[in-house]
Design a protein around this motif. Structure first.
Motif, PDB file in Angstrom:
ATOM      1  N   THR A 193      44.060  29.210 -10.410  1.00 36.61           N
ATOM      2  CA  THR A 193      44.682  30.053 -11.419  1.00 36.61           C
ATOM      3  C   THR A 193      43.682  31.067 -11.952  1.00 36.61           C
ATOM      4  O   THR A 193      42.465  30.895 -11.814  1.00 36.61           O
ATOM      5  N   ASP A 202      48.852  26.960 -16.955  1.00 35.34           N
ATOM      6  CA  ASP A 202      49.879  26.272 -16.189  1.00 35.34           C
ATOM      7  C   ASP A 202      49.364  26.073 -14.780  1.00 35.34           C
ATOM      8  O   ASP A 202      49.015  27.038 -14.095  1.00 35.34           O
ATOM      9  N   TYR A 250      49.221  25.795 -10.980  1.00 25.83           N
ATOM     10  CA  TYR A 250      49.979  26.210  -9.803  1.00 25.83           C
ATOM     11  C   TYR A 250      48.990  26.515  -8.686  1.00 25.83           C
ATOM     12  O   TYR A 250      47.785  26.677  -8.934  1.00 25.83           O
ATOM     13  N   GLU A 283      50.742  33.309 -12.838  1.00 21.66           N
ATOM     14  CA  GLU A 283      51.266  32.933 -11.520  1.00 21.66           C
ATOM     15  C   GLU A 283      51.969  34.112 -10.842  1.00 21.66           C
ATOM     16  O   GLU A 283      51.814  34.335  -9.623  1.00 21.66           O
TER      17      GLU A 283
END
Length: 586
Positions: free
Chosen positions: A387, A397, A399, A541
């Motif tokens: 990230t 978050d 991902y 993202e």
């Protein structure tokens, strides 16, 4: 902001998570097994003026006197507070200069709170709309020559930060005062025919008021940066001198500075501890030894002989090759500092030059993050990153936009995206011990996918300044970023709002200027804090999946070592570096 470790909220009380502080060790697993174990603590803006009063609480057992030796591999790029945007320089200036606000660490709770530094509080939201912020300076504040610190000096400090020659620091306040467009498109500061008082700033007696073009409830955070460091106009006859000898308002002043060799701080006798809720002046001198390799730093301080009993492995930290040796040495027990910083290391891809998004995506599939973590000394020094934001930042978050990176599957995906082509790309890096090793590992990984990587070593002391130039002439370069305060608003907009791109002093060093990203940035900025916190992570993202302007490498940790006579040195976020405000020797 960038770290010097690797060159390889009503309107006021916005409670935000993401501040990792002090010197605890990490296990490599988080409580929910959802990512690296970067501590998540609360950081908030104090609404109690008592928090802003000095003196700082006494440190148990601390003694006055003595010298601390701080070892550095590379020199500071800037010491001018208006130009500072790198954590090691910010940590040094924390001792030399003061701002309207500053972060105060509470060892009892393990969290930090923003308090008034020069100011009596964290700011008054005059109209309760986040657009007009008033600060009143404490009485009796003085510079290193004994002259009083005035509100007009704070205004002049802000004014000079508009100059294109001093554009290396943060641009939050300037942009909020100027409104949409280039912050210094019209007013260019006092060196370029502008007034000593910037537009939107007014001074009355010992108070300064900022009249912003839009609501900015996080303004008190921005006021903690060097943008608000005071400077009398009479002391600014040579701006380059300020970059090596900032005019001291803190407990220490620059005693001597020989670029590339040594910098010494000595006490500022006019600093009044009763006005300062954050700093101490326990040691007599801080002696920064510059140009010492991480290997030499580590071996010297680990041996703990003679003067090295009073030394600190500061920048960039323990040598990766000696990490295991340090952690296994019983004599180092109680002398090691190890914690996540608020930074994520990445490679920025210059999208002005590498215009094919498939090439940029292929670079992401080809990179070997695990190998880079090992090059940096293993899990005590870094954790693989997928990230743009660090997990210490509110709204992070987890991902992975390019799963399988560096595995046979990832290499195959990279080759497919390249379609038989072998792009030749120039990778620029700071010519340091760690920068060289990182560059070799990057080259090895990318060549497996068919890239031809040309390595270009550059001056280690001016590397960040060089890549901040829009026409730097390179295709890729390693850099890093950490939140300027615990919010994604200080990560995504600085790095990817293409409307901020100027000739020099850029933070958007991928030079991405995507209208849809810019539009989402504006939308999130206008949202309530809780919603915005989540949406910064989502935009992180989106940017990576659609544009791949960067290659996330690893989340940065600091492993440092002190001599046996040094006490209460800390790894602290912010500034994301070794902090000496509580340090003493004995």
């Amino acid at each position: 902001m960038r770290t010097g470790k690797v060159v390889a909220v009503g309107a006021v009380a916005v409670a935000l998570i993401g501040m990792s502080t002090a010197c605890s060790k990490n296990t490599g697993k988080s409580g929910n097994d959802n990512g690296p174990s970067a501590k998540v603590a609360s950081g908030s803006i104090s609404t109690d003026p008592a928090d802003s009063k000095g003196p700082a609480p006494a440190i148990k057992g601390a003694k006055r006197g003595g010298t601390i030796i701080s070892y550095h591999e590379r020199d500071y790029e800037h010491l001018d507070p208006q130009r500072i945007y790198i954590s090691d320089a910010q940590a040094l200036d924390e001792l030399v200069t003061r701002q309207l606000t500053a972060f105060k660490f509470d060892p009892k709770t393990g969290s930090s709170v923003l308090v008034g530094d020069l100011a009596t509080n964290t700011g008054v939201d005059v109209n309760h709309d986040g657009k007009t912020w008033k600060y009143t300076l404490k009485s009796g504040l003085k510079y290193e020559d004994g002259t009083p610190i005035k509100a007009a000096d704070v205004a002049y400090g802000v004014a000079r930060s508009y100059s294109s020659n001093l554009s290396d620091g943060p641009h939050y306040i300037q942009q909020w005062l100027a409104g949409p467009g280039t912050y210094n498109g019209k007013y260019k500061g006092p060196y370029n025919g502008g007034a000593a008082m910037p537009p939107g700033v007014t001074v009355s007696g010992n108070s300064i008021t900022f009249h912003l073009k839009s609501s900015q409830p996080e303004f008190p955070y921005a006021a903690s940066w060097g943008t608000t460091s005071p400077l009398p106009k009479s002391q600014d006859s040579n701006p380059q001198k300020i970059d090596t000898h900032p005019f001291a308002s803190g407990p220490y002043k620059i005693e001597s500075y020989n670029r590339g060799t040594e910098l010494k701080l000595s006490r500022n006798k006019y600093w009044d501890p009763k006005s300062d809720p954050i700093r101490h002046d326990y040691f007599d001198t801080l002696d920064v030894k510059i140009g010492v390799s991480p290997t030499d730093q580590t071996n010297r301080v680990l041996a703990d002989h003679g003067n090295d009993q009073y030394a600190v492995v500061d920048q960039p930290g323990v040598s990766p090759e000696l990490t295991s040796k340090v952690l296994a040495d019983p004599s180092a027990k109680g002398r090691t500092l190890n914690d996540f910083l608020s930074f994520a290391e990445r490679i920025d891809i210059n999208t002005q030059r590498v215009t094919d998004v498939n090439v940029r995506k292929a670079l992401n599939y080809a990179i070997n993050r695990n190998a880079l973590v090992q090059v940096n000394g293993g899990t005590s020094q870094a954790a693989p990153a997928t990230t743009l934001m660090s997990p210490t930042v509110a709204g992070w978050d987890k991902y992975d936009a390019y799963p399988g990176a560096a595995t046979p599957d990832g290499i195959a995906k990279a080759k497919k995206l390249l379609g038989g082509k072998h792009p030749k790309l120039v990778y620029a890096f700071a010519n340091t011990e760690s920068g060289q090793k990182l560059a070799t590992a990057v080259q090895t990984a990318l060549q497996k996918a068919g890239f031809k990587i040309v390595l270009r070593p550059e001056d280690k002391d001016n590397f960040f300044t060089a890549i901040d130039r829009k026409n730097n002439g390179w295709d890729m370069y390693a850099t890093n970023w950490g939140a300027d305060w615990p919010s994604g608003s200080t990560v995504i907009p600085p790095l990817f709002d293409g409307r901020t791109i100027v000739a020099e002093g850029n933070q958007d060093t991928s030079y991405l200027n995507a209208p849809d990203v810019n539009k989402q940035i504006d939308k999130i900025k206008a949202e309530p804090a809780n919603q915005a916190t989540k949406d910064w992570g989502k935009l992180d993202e989106y940017i990576m999946k659609k544009y791949a302007p960067s290659i996330p490498l690893y989340y940065i940790k600091q492993l440092s070592l002190t001599g046996s006579k040094v006490h209460d040195v800390k790894i602290q976020n912010p500034p994301g570096a070794i902090s000496y405000v509580d340090a003493w020797v004995g």
